[in-house]
Design a protein around this motif. Structure first.
Motif: not given
Length: 160
Positions: A44, A47-48, A70, A73-74, A113-114, A117, A121, A129
């Motif tokens: 997870c 990607k950051k 996502k 967006s980042r 779209t993932s 995701f 979730q 998270q």
């Protein structure tokens, strides 16, 4: 202006975050550096780390074939320009950038779209998270199949 290109087998990767490495080039197409993709197998948080790596290498823009919503967006949040192309075998950056089919993305309409995701979730989301980084050391974090598979593939999910 520094451009980052996601590369697999010496050509533009079909998916941005699945690239084996990134090359950074100047406006003339001269290679500045190359860096491994930190998001491969990193779960997870990878990607950051990918966005952090792009910023650390002073990327002003990236060229993609496909990118998830996502991640796009980042990149927008990080003020990195995103160009989309359907070509990946151009011999030089200038030829790629001058291609009339290259589009500057300004919104999420062209992003994918993932497919994972919603499932993640439903299963509790990523461990980050929950405020802990090392998923293997915390009891709430479990692999979807088994702990051994988790260690092998480095996918980290939390159980609800």
């Amino acid at each position: 202006m520094i451009t980052a290109l996601p590369i697999v087998d010496n050509q533009l990767s079909n998916h941005f975050t699945k690239a084996h490495h990134f090359v950074f080039v100047d406006d003339n197409g001269a290679l500045i550096c190359s860096a491994p993709n930190p998001s491969l197998g990193a779960g997870c948080s990878g990607k950051k780390h990918l966005v952090d790596m792009l910023l650390a290498n002073h990327a002003d823009r990236v060229v993609v074939k496909n990118i998830g919503a996502k991640m796009l967006s980042r990149l927008f949040e990080s003020k990195i320009e995103v160009l989309m192309t359907d070509k990946g075998r151009r011999s030089n950056l200038q030829g790629l950038l001058e291609d009339p089919n290259v589009t500057r993305l300004v919104d999420l309409s062209r992003a994918r779209t993932s497919i994972n995701f919603d499932r993640k979730q439903f299963e509790g989301g990523c461990c980050e998270q929950h405020g802990h980084e090392n998923a293997l050391e915390n009891s709430c974090c479990q692999s979807l199949d088994s702990l051994s598979r988790q260690r092998k593939n480095h996918h980290r999910y939390c159980k609800k």
